[in-house]
Design an enzyme around this catalytic site. Structure first.
Site, PDB file in Angstrom:
ATOM      1  N   SER A 133     -53.493 -16.819 -61.126  1.00 18.04           N
ATOM      2  CA  SER A 133     -54.668 -17.169 -61.918  1.00 18.04           C
ATOM      3  C   SER A 133     -55.364 -18.354 -61.280  1.00 18.04           C
ATOM      4  O   SER A 133     -54.749 -19.154 -60.573  1.00 18.04           O
ATOM      5  CB  SER A 133     -54.246 -17.532 -63.348  1.00 18.04           C
ATOM      6  N   TYR A 146     -48.729 -22.811 -68.843  1.00 21.08           N
ATOM      7  CA  TYR A 146     -49.375 -21.681 -68.171  1.00 21.08           C
ATOM      8  C   TYR A 146     -49.823 -22.061 -66.766  1.00 21.08           C
ATOM      9  O   TYR A 146     -49.510 -21.354 -65.798  1.00 21.08           O
ATOM     10  CB  TYR A 146     -50.576 -21.212 -68.995  1.00 21.08           C
TER      11      TYR A 146
END
Length: 246
Positions: A133, A146
């Site tokens: 990501s 995350y």
């Protein structure tokens, strides 16, 4: 001869869109996910073969990989897409949230690489693709678990590429921005340059077909985050603090 791929996290979001897109293009797709019902629905599509598997269960993963090897399956692409996102409170860090996030976002990727990569060895065009990501490019609020897990994944993929360069297996690091999935639909903040799972799948498919080592999209978000990364460190931190207050 038809190509064959294995895609994790195939029951929803990007993974589901990828499974459908590869199947529509004539690939045999081994679709991996925990949800038996969602996989059964997905398997109604031609060329999709469901594999029910909890990726955090490494013993079960080893068993599934061995079953595929015993069946003589040769994979041309292993696409490790499964992931999760949990936001945390920095004033009361939830250690269990970190463990859950790293279990699927990082440790499962490492385990899947270990167990499924041997299935690429007989392919003429073997590819290992790992979805990370852009989140780790910038210190976003509440993203300690995350963002850190995705930073670990990106480093793992880049380092792995160096060490298996002589194997013939190409490693592609995929770093998307915001994609409209069940995970991002929980977000309460603005998501600039949001793309659909189908748009994401097309960009990933085309990037892998063209042999790219890294796929980032959307370009506008990538450029924006790169520019932010070029700021002096203190200015970058102050920018992150201001964004938190908005």
């Amino acid at each position: 001869m038809a190509s064959t791929c294995l895609i994790t996290g195939a029951s929803s979001g990007i993974g589901r869109a990828l499974a459908l897109h590869y199947a529509a293009n004539g690939w045999t797709v081994y679709a991996v996910a925990r949800s038996k019902d969602k996989l059964a629905e997905l398997a109604k599509t031609a060329n999709i073969r469901p594999l029910v598997l909890d990726l955090t269960d490494h013993i079960a993963m080893s068993g599934v990989a061995q079953q595929l090897i015993n069946a003589g399956v040769v994979l041309d692409l292993v696409l490790l897409n499964a992931g999760t996102c949990e936001y945390v409170d920095a004033n009361n860090l939830d250690l269990a949230a970190f463990e859950r996030t790293f279990a699927i976002n990082f440790h499962a990727v490492v385990a899947a690489t270990k167990y499924f990569m041997p299935l690429l060895s007989a392919s003429l065009t073997p590819q290992l693709a790992i979805v990370s990501s852009m989140a780790h490019f910038f210190p976003f609020t509440q993203s300690q678990a995350y963002g850190a897990s995705k930073a670990a994944v990106s480093y793992f993929a880049d380092s792995l590429r160096v060490d298996i360069a002589d194997s013939g297996i190409s490693v592609c690091l995929i770093e998307p921005g915001f994609v409209d999935t069940p995970l991002t639909q929980k977000n309460t903040f603005a998501m600039p340059f949001l793309v659909t799972p189908e748009q994401a799948a097309i960009r990933i498919y085309n990037g892998l077909i063209s042999g790219k080592n890294r796929i980032r999209f959307p370009r506008r978000l990538s450029i924006s985050l790169k520019l932010l990364a070029m700021l002096p460190y203190n200015m970058r931190i102050n920018m992150a603090k201001r964004l938190k207050q908005q």
